[in-house]
Motif scaffolding. Structure first.
Motif, PDB file in Angstrom:
ATOM      1  N   ALA A 259      -0.288  18.097  -9.916  1.00  0.00           N
ATOM      2  CA  ALA A 259      -1.479  18.411 -10.383  1.00  0.00           C
ATOM      3  C   ALA A 259      -1.943  19.822  -9.703  1.00  0.00           C
ATOM      4  CB  ALA A 259      -2.481  17.299 -10.159  1.00  0.00           C
ATOM      5  N   ALA A 260      -1.816  19.920  -8.249  1.00  0.00           N
ATOM      6  CA  ALA A 260      -2.442  20.893  -7.370  1.00  0.00           C
ATOM      7  C   ALA A 260      -1.446  22.242  -7.555  1.00  0.00           C
ATOM      8  CB  ALA A 260      -2.115  20.641  -5.832  1.00  0.00           C
TER       9      ALA A 260
ATOM     10  N   SER B 105       7.096  20.211  -1.492  1.00  0.00           N
ATOM     11  CA  SER B 105       8.114  21.033  -2.202  1.00  0.00           C
ATOM     12  C   SER B 105       8.281  20.584  -3.733  1.00  0.00           C
ATOM     13  CB  SER B 105       9.391  20.524  -1.463  1.00  0.00           C
ATOM     14  OG  SER B 105       9.321  21.227  -0.179  1.00  0.00           O
ATOM     15  N   PHE B 106       8.095  19.449  -3.998  1.00  0.00           N
ATOM     16  CA  PHE B 106       8.361  19.074  -5.365  1.00  0.00           C
ATOM     17  C   PHE B 106       7.290  19.755  -6.525  1.00  0.00           C
ATOM     18  CE2 PHE B 106       8.211  15.721  -8.820  1.00  0.00           C
ATOM     19  CZ  PHE B 106       9.398  15.770  -9.398  1.00  0.00           C
ATOM     20  N   GLY B 107       5.973  19.688  -6.125  1.00  0.00           N
ATOM     21  CA  GLY B 107       5.106  19.943  -6.825  1.00  0.00           C
ATOM     22  C   GLY B 107       5.219  21.381  -7.568  1.00  0.00           C
ATOM     23  N   PRO B 108       5.366  22.189  -6.576  1.00  0.00           N
ATOM     24  CA  PRO B 108       5.546  23.863  -7.122  1.00  0.00           C
ATOM     25  C   PRO B 108       6.913  23.996  -7.892  1.00  0.00           C
ATOM     26  CG  PRO B 108       4.957  24.045  -4.819  1.00  0.00           C
ATOM     27  CD  PRO B 108       5.321  22.197  -5.321  1.00  0.00           C
ATOM     28  N   CYS B 109       7.850  23.238  -7.559  1.00  0.00           N
ATOM     29  CA  CYS B 109       9.133  23.193  -8.623  1.00  0.00           C
ATOM     30  C   CYS B 109       8.831  22.646  -9.722  1.00  0.00           C
ATOM     31  CB  CYS B 109      10.404  22.291  -7.632  1.00  0.00           C
ATOM     32  SG  CYS B 109      10.892  23.029  -6.416  1.00  0.00           S
ATOM     33  N   VAL B 110       8.182  21.634  -9.923  1.00  0.00           N
ATOM     34  CA  VAL B 110       7.778  21.363 -11.262  1.00  0.00           C
ATOM     35  C   VAL B 110       6.834  22.208 -12.166  1.00  0.00           C
ATOM     36  CG1 VAL B 110       6.633  19.543 -12.710  1.00  0.00           C
ATOM     37  CG2 VAL B 110       7.828  18.867 -10.650  1.00  0.00           C
TER      38      VAL B 110
ATOM     39  N   ARG C  10       0.785  -1.248  -0.088  1.00  0.00           N
ATOM     40  CA  ARG C  10      -0.129  -0.155   0.088  1.00  0.00           C
ATOM     41  C   ARG C  10       0.824   1.235   0.041  1.00  0.00           C
ATOM     42  NH1 ARG C  10      -4.936   1.208   2.007  1.00  0.00           N
ATOM     43  NH2 ARG C  10      -5.642  -0.679   0.976  1.00  0.00           N
ATOM     44  N   GLY C  11       1.932   1.221   0.837  1.00  0.00           N
ATOM     45  CA  GLY C  11       2.680   2.342   0.912  1.00  0.00           C
ATOM     46  C   GLY C  11       3.494   2.751  -0.717  1.00  0.00           C
ATOM     47  N   LEU C  12       3.949   1.605  -1.295  1.00  0.00           N
ATOM     48  CA  LEU C  12       4.613   1.947  -2.496  1.00  0.00           C
ATOM     49  C   LEU C  12       3.691   2.204  -3.651  1.00  0.00           C
ATOM     50  CD1 LEU C  12       6.764  -1.368  -2.808  1.00  0.00           C
ATOM     51  CD2 LEU C  12       7.434   0.972  -2.100  1.00  0.00           C
ATOM     52  N   LEU C  13       2.463   1.983  -3.429  1.00  0.00           N
ATOM     53  CA  LEU C  13       1.202   2.504  -4.295  1.00  0.00           C
ATOM     54  C   LEU C  13       0.855   4.105  -4.268  1.00  0.00           C
ATOM     55  CD1 LEU C  13      -1.128  -0.607  -4.439  1.00  0.00           C
ATOM     56  CD2 LEU C  13       0.344   0.219  -6.242  1.00  0.00           C
ATOM     57  N   LEU C  14       1.233   4.354  -2.825  1.00  0.00           N
ATOM     58  CA  LEU C  14       0.590   5.751  -2.515  1.00  0.00           C
ATOM     59  C   LEU C  14       1.772   6.770  -2.719  1.00  0.00           C
ATOM     60  CD1 LEU C  14      -1.265   5.348   0.976  1.00  0.00           C
ATOM     61  CD2 LEU C  14      -2.117   5.288  -1.461  1.00  0.00           C
ATOM     62  N   PHE C  15       3.064   6.474  -2.909  1.00  0.00           N
ATOM     63  CA  PHE C  15       4.067   7.281  -2.718  1.00  0.00           C
ATOM     64  C   PHE C  15       4.065   7.863  -4.326  1.00  0.00           C
ATOM     65  CE2 PHE C  15       7.028   4.654  -0.178  1.00  0.00           C
ATOM     66  CZ  PHE C  15       7.053   5.777   1.025  1.00  0.00           C
ATOM     67  N   PRO C  16       3.643   7.304  -5.346  1.00  0.00           N
ATOM     68  CA  PRO C  16       3.840   8.266  -6.860  1.00  0.00           C
ATOM     69  C   PRO C  16       2.454   8.928  -7.097  1.00  0.00           C
ATOM     70  CG  PRO C  16       3.280   5.983  -7.097  1.00  0.00           C
ATOM     71  CD  PRO C  16       3.914   5.926  -5.669  1.00  0.00           C
ATOM     72  N   VAL C  17       1.428   8.545  -6.295  1.00  0.00           N
ATOM     73  CA  VAL C  17      -0.177   9.159  -6.299  1.00  0.00           C
ATOM     74  C   VAL C  17       0.319  10.384  -5.643  1.00  0.00           C
ATOM     75  CG1 VAL C  17      -2.234   9.181  -5.475  1.00  0.00           C
ATOM     76  CG2 VAL C  17      -1.386   7.032  -6.378  1.00  0.00           C
ATOM     77  N   GLN C  18       0.814  10.536  -4.408  1.00  0.00           N
ATOM     78  CA  GLN C  18       0.967  11.663  -3.648  1.00  0.00           C
ATOM     79  C   GLN C  18       2.212  12.766  -4.339  1.00  0.00           C
ATOM     80  OE1 GLN C  18       2.706   9.968  -0.303  1.00  0.00           O
ATOM     81  NE2 GLN C  18       0.822   9.507   0.756  1.00  0.00           N
ATOM     82  N   ILE C  19       2.962  12.426  -5.280  1.00  0.00           N
ATOM     83  CA  ILE C  19       3.714  13.042  -5.723  1.00  0.00           C
ATOM     84  C   ILE C  19       2.871  13.717  -7.138  1.00  0.00           C
ATOM     85  CG2 ILE C  19       5.701  13.306  -7.410  1.00  0.00           C
ATOM     86  CD1 ILE C  19       6.305  12.968  -4.364  1.00  0.00           C
ATOM     87  N   LEU C  20       2.306  12.927  -7.649  1.00  0.00           N
ATOM     88  CA  LEU C  20       1.245  13.478  -8.892  1.00  0.00           C
ATOM     89  C   LEU C  20       0.297  14.294  -8.531  1.00  0.00           C
ATOM     90  CD1 LEU C  20       0.999  10.002 -10.721  1.00  0.00           C
ATOM     91  CD2 LEU C  20       2.327  11.879 -11.650  1.00  0.00           C
ATOM     92  N   ALA C  21      -0.180  13.991  -7.318  1.00  0.00           N
ATOM     93  CA  ALA C  21      -1.314  14.982  -6.833  1.00  0.00           C
ATOM     94  C   ALA C  21      -0.913  16.431  -6.496  1.00  0.00           C
ATOM     95  CB  ALA C  21      -1.931  14.384  -5.625  1.00  0.00           C
TER      96      ALA C  21
END
Length: 279
Positions: free
Chosen positions: A135-136, A221-226, A121-132
């Motif tokens: 997107a935000a 931190s990652f989302g705004p940089c992208v 479950r943790g491995l599946l949630l990591f990329p989802v959080q980054i993508l979200a």
């Protein structure tokens, strides 16, 4: 006229107006279905949290006069901290039944290390959080005036990279510890955990926004940089600092669990009816 059973009637009170039929029984639902539902909740919840926080942060930066050397003023720090603290509070309270309301790779790692969520479950949630988070930040950049770079986590001119790592480490450790003790450890006040977690993030933001931006969350931190197409050369501290904080918090959590912390201060979860008068 033929009569139709209640299950076949279409109604506004049913999901998708009843056209998709009844949902699968929870006992027969597959593990992958549960993971997919949790992933959807984590994406929407992370998006909600960061969208609200980024909007509040952008408004504060654009409306508040800068402090000395162009840094955030004290009043701006309070408003920014409120944006993140209250945004995570409402997002967790809304989505914790679906995904657990993690919204943060550091939180996910901590729950994996302490055995509170399965490794898969943790491995599946990591990329989802980054993508979200991406997107935000992208949506905020596109629909409101002001530069998305204004919400990036940056070091104050007087703060070194080493200082930034350790401040992020300690603030993340405090935040993670509150999550482990308020939400992961079940007690009579667990249903109020979102309030405690939101307040903890608020005070951690107060302590760190001026100095490092108070990330405590690599996705934040990652989302705004992208979205802003701008990575600071020290961006790595917003990954390493939280990871070190997770290790500290998880280590102490294991310590108190190993030595049965419940016995160190007995009766703290009692409502008072468990004791005889004068006992």
């Amino acid at each position: 006229m033929p009569q139709y059973s209640d299950e076949k009637k279409h109604s506004l009170s049913k999901p998708y107006f009843g056209f998709l039929g009844p949902t699968k029984d929870a006992k027969t639902a597959s593990a992958m279905q549960a993971h997919l539902v949790a992933m959807s909740g984590e994406f929407v919840g992370t998006f909600m949290f960061l969208f609200l926080a980024f909007c509040g942060h952008t408004m504060t930066v654009s409306q508040s006069p800068p402090g000395p050397n162009g840094a955030n003023s004290a009043s701006a720090v309070v408003y920014i901290s409120l944006s993140y603290g209250f945004a995570v509070l409402v997002a967790i309270w809304t989505f914790y039944r679906i995904s657990g309301g993690l919204f943060n790779p550091a939180v996910t790692l901590a729950l994996m290390m302490t055995g509170n969520i399965p490794f898969v479950r943790g491995l599946l949630l990591f990329p989802v959080q980054i993508l979200a988070s991406m997107a935000a930040a992208g949506v905020v950049r596109g629909i409101i005036p002001g530069s998305i770079r204004g919400v990036q986590t940056t070091l104050a001119p007087s703060v070194s990279v080493a200082q930034g790592v350790f401040l992020e480490m300690f603030l993340t450790a405090f935040f993670i510890m509150s999550i482990l003790m308020l939400a992961a450890e079940k007690s009579k006040d667990t249903f109020l955990a979102p309030i405690g977690i939101g307040l903890t993030l608020f005070i951690c933001e107060i302590a760190g926004v001026f100095y490092t931006g108070a990330s405590l969350n690599p996705a934040r931190s990652f989302g705004p940089c992208v979205a802003g197409r701008n990575f600071q050369h020290y961006h790595w501290i917003y990954w390493i600092g939280p990871i070190l904080g997770v290790i500290i918090a998880a280590g102490y959590y294991h310590f108190v669990k190993f030595f049965n912390y419940e016995e160190a201060n007995e009766g703290q979860d009692s409502s008072g009816g468990d004791f005889q008068n004068g006992a």
